[in-house]
Write a protein that holds these residues in place. Structure first.
Motif, PDB file in Angstrom:
ATOM      1  N   ALA A  44      -6.114   1.376   3.945  1.00 66.04           N
ATOM      2  CA  ALA A  44      -4.867   1.061   5.046  1.00 66.04           C
ATOM      3  C   ALA A  44      -4.081   2.522   5.384  1.00 66.04           C
ATOM      4  O   ALA A  44      -2.994   2.569   5.907  1.00 66.04           O
ATOM      5  CB  ALA A  44      -4.113   0.929   3.315  1.00 66.04           C
ATOM      6  N   CYS A  45      -4.779   3.910   4.336  1.00 63.21           N
ATOM      7  CA  CYS A  45      -4.498   4.833   4.898  1.00 63.21           C
ATOM      8  C   CYS A  45      -5.240   5.375   6.736  1.00 63.21           C
ATOM      9  O   CYS A  45      -4.029   5.701   6.570  1.00 63.21           O
ATOM     10  CB  CYS A  45      -5.361   6.230   4.083  1.00 63.21           C
ATOM     11  N   ALA A  46      -5.753   5.184   6.820  1.00 63.16           N
ATOM     12  CA  ALA A  46      -6.552   5.119   7.700  1.00 63.16           C
ATOM     13  C   ALA A  46      -5.711   4.488   9.070  1.00 63.16           C
ATOM     14  O   ALA A  46      -5.439   4.728  10.105  1.00 63.16           O
ATOM     15  CB  ALA A  46      -8.127   4.948   8.439  1.00 63.16           C
ATOM     16  N   ASP A  47      -5.300   3.201   8.887  1.00 61.10           N
ATOM     17  CA  ASP A  47      -4.579   2.496  10.069  1.00 61.10           C
ATOM     18  C   ASP A  47      -3.502   3.256   9.993  1.00 61.10           C
ATOM     19  O   ASP A  47      -3.095   2.940  10.972  1.00 61.10           O
ATOM     20  CB  ASP A  47      -4.296   1.049   8.364  1.00 61.10           C
ATOM     21  N   TRP A  87      -1.827   9.591  -1.698  1.00 63.08           N
ATOM     22  CA  TRP A  87      -1.061  10.252  -2.638  1.00 63.08           C
ATOM     23  C   TRP A  87      -1.818  10.234  -3.535  1.00 63.08           C
ATOM     24  O   TRP A  87      -1.396  10.873  -4.174  1.00 63.08           O
ATOM     25  CB  TRP A  87      -0.473   8.316  -2.871  1.00 63.08           C
ATOM     26  N   GLY A  88      -3.538   9.675  -3.422  1.00 61.00           N
ATOM     27  CA  GLY A  88      -4.109  10.063  -4.422  1.00 61.00           C
ATOM     28  C   GLY A  88      -4.967  10.844  -3.872  1.00 61.00           C
ATOM     29  O   GLY A  88      -6.387  11.342  -5.082  1.00 61.00           O
ATOM     30  N   SER A  89      -4.353  12.082  -2.378  1.00 62.94           N
ATOM     31  CA  SER A  89      -5.572  12.811  -2.192  1.00 62.94           C
ATOM     32  C   SER A  89      -6.521  12.936  -2.638  1.00 62.94           C
ATOM     33  O   SER A  89      -7.724  12.000  -1.414  1.00 62.94           O
ATOM     34  CB  SER A  89      -5.570  14.180  -3.410  1.00 62.94           C
ATOM     35  N   ALA A  90      -7.910  13.791  -2.840  1.00 61.03           N
ATOM     36  CA  ALA A  90      -9.399  12.951  -2.257  1.00 61.03           C
ATOM     37  C   ALA A  90     -10.086  11.965  -2.995  1.00 61.03           C
ATOM     38  O   ALA A  90     -10.650  11.652  -2.256  1.00 61.03           O
ATOM     39  CB  ALA A  90      -9.994  14.408  -3.067  1.00 61.03           C
ATOM     40  N   ARG A 122     -14.972   8.646   8.752  1.00 62.37           N
ATOM     41  CA  ARG A 122     -16.414   7.291   8.757  1.00 62.37           C
ATOM     42  C   ARG A 122     -14.983   6.093   9.018  1.00 62.37           C
ATOM     43  O   ARG A 122     -15.305   5.372   9.495  1.00 62.37           O
ATOM     44  CB  ARG A 122     -16.544   7.259   7.407  1.00 62.37           C
ATOM     45  N   SER A 123     -13.582   6.116   8.330  1.00 59.75           N
ATOM     46  CA  SER A 123     -12.840   5.575   8.792  1.00 59.75           C
ATOM     47  C   SER A 123     -12.107   5.348   9.521  1.00 59.75           C
ATOM     48  O   SER A 123     -11.194   5.106  10.316  1.00 59.75           O
ATOM     49  CB  SER A 123     -11.704   5.805   7.919  1.00 59.75           C
ATOM     50  N   SER A 173       0.369  -0.889   0.028  1.00 63.12           N
ATOM     51  CA  SER A 173      -0.147  -0.036  -0.588  1.00 63.12           C
ATOM     52  C   SER A 173       1.203   1.092  -0.388  1.00 63.12           C
ATOM     53  O   SER A 173       2.041   1.083   0.387  1.00 63.12           O
ATOM     54  CB  SER A 173      -0.526   0.188   1.085  1.00 63.12           C
ATOM     55  N   VAL A 174       0.550   2.224  -0.278  1.00 63.56           N
ATOM     56  CA  VAL A 174       1.419   3.171  -0.625  1.00 63.56           C
ATOM     57  C   VAL A 174       1.407   4.100   0.710  1.00 63.56           C
ATOM     58  O   VAL A 174      -0.096   4.626   1.272  1.00 63.56           O
ATOM     59  CB  VAL A 174       0.830   4.346  -2.074  1.00 63.56           C
ATOM     60  N   PRO A 175       2.421   4.375   1.305  1.00 67.36           N
ATOM     61  CA  PRO A 175       1.563   5.020   2.612  1.00 67.36           C
ATOM     62  C   PRO A 175       1.471   6.419   2.337  1.00 67.36           C
ATOM     63  O   PRO A 175       2.314   6.927   1.371  1.00 67.36           O
ATOM     64  CB  PRO A 175       3.531   4.697   3.297  1.00 67.36           C
TER      65      PRO A 175
END
Length: 184
Positions: A121-124, A112-115, A150-151, A74-76
């Protein structure tokens, strides 16, 4: 696509993005684009995972090209090493906002992908942190803040936005401070 084969589109927030694949360098430069900041999403464990380049044009403003270096992880989040060590993290929708927030003195990041690319994986990567979401004042920004909120159920999360500008960068460039963001 423009005359150089670079596809330039505009998001809801007015940000341009270029899809030039791995041959990004020659075509934007030939079209009057000048390379600005380069953002690298990496971790000490995984190394370099993704890259985003900011390009600037006198008449057309800013745009971005990006590519993945590794597809097996996953992208950090941007500035992942700082985020891992922080108790509080300011989360923005864009790379230039995260950069402006860091210059203002806080640990800041974005995905990485903005909005459009927030995921579990980002939330984690924010687990156990106090999170301040800096919401853009447009429909994409509102949806991004809702999705992130929500995440992160049950986490210490606060959402703020600029009283005047669209985003954190504009807010700070106008001379306002971190304390001038309004709670949403």
């Amino acid at each position: 696509p423009d005359a150089y084969g670079v596809s330039v589109g505009t998001s809801d927030s007015g940000t341009r993005s270029m899809d030039a694949g791995h041959g990004y360098a020659a075509r934007p430069r030939a079209g009057g684009w000048r390379k600005g900041k380069t953002y690298r999403n990496w971790t000490p464990e995984d190394g370099l995972v993704a890259v985003k380049h900011r390009w600037e044009h006198r008449e057309l403003g800013r745009c971005f090209t990006s590519y993945r270096v590794r597809d097996d992880v996953s992208v950090p989040l941007l500035f992942a090493a700082e985020v891992a060590e922080a108790d509080e993290v300011w989360l923005s929708e864009s790379h230039s906002d995260a950069e402006a927030l860091r210059e203002a003195g806080v640990v800041a990041t974005t995905n990485w992908g903005s909005a459009s690319d927030w995921n579990d994986a980002c939330a984690d990567q924010l687990r156990g942190k106090r999170v301040v979401i800096v919401r853009h004042r447009d429909s994409a920004g509102h949806e991004f803040a809702r999705q992130v909120r929500r995440s992160l159920p049950g986490w210490a999360v606060r959402v703020v936005e600029s009283p005047t500008g669209n985003d954190a960068r504009e807010h700070l460039e106008s001379g306002l401070s971190l304390n001038d963001f309004k709670a949403v």
